[in-house]
Design an enzyme around this catalytic site. Structure first.
Site, mmCIF file in Angstrom:
data_model
loop_
_atom_site.group_PDB
_atom_site.id
_atom_site.type_symbol
_atom_site.label_atom_id
_atom_site.label_comp_id
_atom_site.label_asym_id
_atom_site.label_seq_id
_atom_site.Cartn_x
_atom_site.Cartn_y
_atom_site.Cartn_z
ATOM 1 C CD GLU A 7 -2.690 -1.563 2.701
ATOM 2 O OE1 GLU A 7 -1.930 -0.519 3.473
ATOM 3 O OE2 GLU A 7 -2.739 -2.363 2.923
ATOM 4 C CG LEU A 16 -6.219 -0.151 2.965
ATOM 5 C CD1 LEU A 16 -6.486 1.103 3.330
ATOM 6 C CD2 LEU A 16 -6.730 -1.380 4.344
ATOM 7 C CB SER A 17 -6.842 -5.833 1.095
ATOM 8 O OG SER A 17 -5.990 -6.386 -0.841
ATOM 9 C CD GLU A 18 -3.544 -4.794 5.720
ATOM 10 O OE1 GLU A 18 -3.706 -4.996 5.906
ATOM 11 O OE2 GLU A 18 -2.426 -3.514 6.404
ATOM 12 C CD GLN A 22 0.633 1.477 5.011
ATOM 13 O OE1 GLN A 22 -0.222 2.060 5.367
ATOM 14 N NE2 GLN A 22 0.724 2.203 3.605
ATOM 15 C CG PHE A 23 3.003 1.135 10.778
ATOM 16 C CD1 PHE A 23 4.071 1.655 11.504
ATOM 17 C CD2 PHE A 23 2.167 2.000 9.888
ATOM 18 C CE1 PHE A 23 4.214 2.819 10.808
ATOM 19 C CE2 PHE A 23 2.667 2.762 10.105
ATOM 20 C CZ PHE A 23 3.230 3.768 10.709
ATOM 21 N N PRO A 66 -4.081 -9.775 9.516
ATOM 22 C CG PRO A 66 -5.400 -7.820 8.855
ATOM 23 C CD PRO A 66 -4.051 -8.237 9.573
ATOM 24 C CG HIS A 88 0.392 2.859 13.748
ATOM 25 N ND1 HIS A 88 -0.813 2.898 14.339
ATOM 26 C CD2 HIS A 88 0.368 3.626 12.790
ATOM 27 C CE1 HIS A 88 -1.661 3.776 13.229
ATOM 28 N NE2 HIS A 88 -0.829 3.817 12.067
#
Lengths: 331, 356
Positions: free
Chosen positions: A35, A64-66, A88-89, A95, A135
């Site tokens: 993402e 946007l979908s891990e 991202q973190f 997920p 995060h």
């Protein structure tokens, strides 16, 4: 005759960027996805400029979908690519955890090597940057427990580049943890072009005969500070940066703890079920009779990584580490 | 919404062709191939249930009733295509080229059962629900990138549409316009939970609307509808037309696995009735009778040949050398880590000590 190697002075996050650029140039089968990694260059700028240079087909901004893009990367890896996924973190990896756990880590074993998943999952991790909740997780032990995936965690720009290149070339899935607290904390000379740092090998950062301090990622500078303070008190500390969390470098641990007989393990993550306990098991297995004091662990607490108003209390500090060093000295 | 997604039939329950435009393509050769595979998958499935009852294989996942879905869709594939099945799709896998012996080995708890037959891009069955859909999108991404004409088919059940990965896989494939066919076998129960408790929408096909891709609802017991609609979706995929969601409406007669009792949650009278009315094999037999293609001798011959093939596979499975525990250690990583090497070594030393 020595060949002069050109170097650049880079921060850790710039070294990550440099490693990705190097490998995108080096190998056509390397592909990045995640993402905001394209136009935006990633929330930490780790992929800055790469889409511009290599195109939207090599550096892919995904939905946007891990689970979606991690799963897609598994399919890509099965079909011959070497995808590097950015989460991202680390706190957002859950997920995708099922994909990593049930597919990426097992595919080789399930198919007796017929299908393999040579992918890298990059994830900035850890507290200390005043980030919003969720995060700041440091849940590496969820992954070191899982057979079939390697876990790597550099603490310097040089190692970050060399280890990331090694991870991309590794035939198995690798979780590459990037300590965001030291992403830009300091700079270091990093060679241009391709080089690797071997996965599975730790590094001795400081020699001392009295106590071994073992750390990784963002805890390495904390351990080093504590060692400097100890030195002023006449305690000489061996500091080991593990660099790879699975498989552990058993030899570097055994050599040091057999020399000192006293060990402190510094771990940002929660105490229970954490990697420090596995390091303890290595010490038990290899060096039980050399021990002069029980091993001390300085860790985060068994609480969710707190809101940032509390994180200075949650995180191990040089003072807490020094206290542990004195405790094993005075046992 | 159901009206927008009517169930497509090419052959009705009586075995009559209701879409005359397909008449010419339904050749005797095609029908005989289909029939042979249908019989083979049904006989194999029944044999497996019986082997499980005798304790000769482990828990088994039957698919009886869904043969047309699996055979019809798999016959539409070409050699270079990819198949991402679930644990209920061994009928499709065998039709596409996985050997019966390997299928049996899988249910015997052997890793060898996951290794695809040479040259076949059949990924091991996905046990977690819907997680294989993103993989299919990823594999399709690579085919598109390479510029091949290969397509990907991925199977899943109705329950899978409740999972996040279903939506993430469809979304990924649709955003990048990938050559993948999402093949849903709606057998109307996710283990024991009926579709009405799975979703409020009346069809699964309509979910394609959200991704702006074709959504097609077909009679999953009509092998012609399955075959031709899958073929069209695969063709669209090969030619850059992107993904398709196919909902094949069907019914499994028996249990979810040999470990549960379908009479607790599923009307067995309904299953009995369906065996007489909508059964995929009965239906093609009716068609063959009407066409004058019914050849008792040939059918007996097919059954005999299939029976021999199954018995040979069972014998081969049972003759297989004892599982080697080294296999469990040797494939986790390309090079075993020291932890695995040490554990393997210690285990074999201990074993030699005991056995020696």
């Amino acid at each position: 005759m020595t060949t002069a190697v050109n170097t650049k002075t880079l921060t850790l996050v710039q070294a990550v960027n440099d490693a990705l650029r190097t490998m995108l140039k080096e190998r056509e089968d390397v592909i990045l996805l995640g993402e905001d990694i394209g136009k935006n260059g990633g929330v930490f700028r780790a992929t800055e400029g790469l889409q511009e240079e290599f195109g939207e087909d090599r550096v892919i901004d995904t939905p946007l979908s891990e689970a979606g893009f991690t799963g897609a990367a598994i399919g890509m890896a099965i079909n011959g690519l070497r995808p590097v996924v950015e989460i991202q973190f680390l706190g957002f990896i859950y997920p995708a955890y099922e994909q990593i756990m049930t597919h990426a880590a097992r595919m080789r074993a399930r198919t007796m090597g017929h299908f393999t998943v040579p992918m890298v999952i990059r994830a900035p991790y850890g507290a200390g940057v005043r980030a919003p909740e969720i995060h700041s997780d440091s849940t590496e032990a969820l992954f070191t427990h899982m057979p079939g995936i390697k876990v790597v965690c550099p603490s310097t720009p040089y190692d970050a580049k060399g280890l990331l290149i090694a991870a991309i070339e590794d035939p198995d899935p690798v979780l590459f943890l990037e300590p965001m607290r030291i992403y830009r904390a300091f700079r270091e000379d990093v060679p241009e072009g391709k080089y690797t740092v071997e996965i599975g090998k730790g590094k001795k950062l400081r020699e001392g005969d009295d106590v071994t301090v073992i750390a990784w990622g963002a805890m390495v500078p904390v351990a080093m500070k504590a060692a400097e303070s100890a030195e002023k008190k006449g305690i000489h500390v061996d500091v080991i940066d593990l660099r790879t969390l699975y498989p552990l470098d058993k030899d570097i641990i055994a050599d040091s703890v057999q020399k000192t007989g006293r060990t402190v393990i510094v771990q940002e993550a929660h105490a229970t079920g954490g990697l420090a306990n596995d390091i303890l098991a290595v010490i038990n297995d290899t060096s039980f009779l050399y021990q002069k004091a029980p091993v001390e662990r300085v860790t985060g607490f068994d609480v969710p990584v707190p809101f940032f108003a509390y994180e200075d209390d949650y995180l191990p500090t040089p003072e807490r580490v020094l206290h542990a060093i004195e405790k094993v000295m005075n046992f | 919404m159901e009206f927008q997604f009517p169930i497509i039939q090419i052959m009705n329950e009586q075995g009559c062709i209701v879409r005359s435009e397909y008449r010419e393509q339904i050749t005797k050769e095609l029908v005989m191939t289909m029939y042979r595979h249908l019989i083979r998958t049904r006989m194999f499935d029944r044999k497996c249930v019986s082997l499980q009852r005798q304790g000769r294989i482990g828990t088994y996942v039957p698919y009886e009733g869904q043969e047309a879905c699996q055979v019809g869709s798999a016959l539409a594939l070409r050699n270079g295509d990819w198949m991402f099945p679930t644990y209920r799709d061994h009928g499709a896998m065998m039709t596409f080229g996985r050997s019966l012996t390997q299928t049996l080995l899988y249910w015997k708890g052997r890793t060898e059962g996951c290794v695809p037959s040479e040259g076949k891009k059949i990924v091991p069955p996905s046990v977690p629900i819907a997680t294989q859909l993103p993989h299919a999108a990823g594999a399709a991404y690579v085919e598109k990138r390479k510029g091949t004409k290969n397509a990907v088919i991925v199977y899943f059940g109705d329950g899978a549409t409740s999972e996040g990965d279903f939506h993430e896989g469809l979304n990924f494939a649709s955003v990048f316009n990938l050559p993948v066919v999402f093949f849903n076998q709606n057998n109307q129960y996710a283990i024991s939970v009926p579709i009405t408790r799975q979703m409020k929408s009346k069809t699964i096909a309509q979910k394609a609307l959200a991704y702006d891709i074709p959504g097609i609802r077909i009679d999953g017991n009509d092998i012609f509808a399955v075959y031709f609609e899958t073929q069209q979706a695969l063709e669209r995929a090969r030619n850059g037309g992107g993904p398709t969601l196919i909902e094949a409406v069907t019914w499994r007669y028996g249990a979810h696995t040999t470990s549960d009792d379908p009479s607790k949650y599923r009307d067995q009278e309904e299953s009995k009735r369906r065996r007489e009315t909508t059964d995929p094999i009965k239906r093609i037999e009716r068609f063959m009778q009407q066409e004058g293609w019914w050849d008792e001798q040939w059918m007996n011959q097919v059954q005999k040949e299939v029976s021999v093939e199954i018995e040979q596979a069972v014998a081969e499975m049972e003759r297989y050398p004892k599982a080697n525990p080294a296999d469990m250690f040797d494939y986790v990583f390309a090079q075993p880590t020291w932890t695995i090497a040490e554990q393997k070594n210690a285990y074999f030393q201990w074993k030699r000590g005991i056995e020696g």
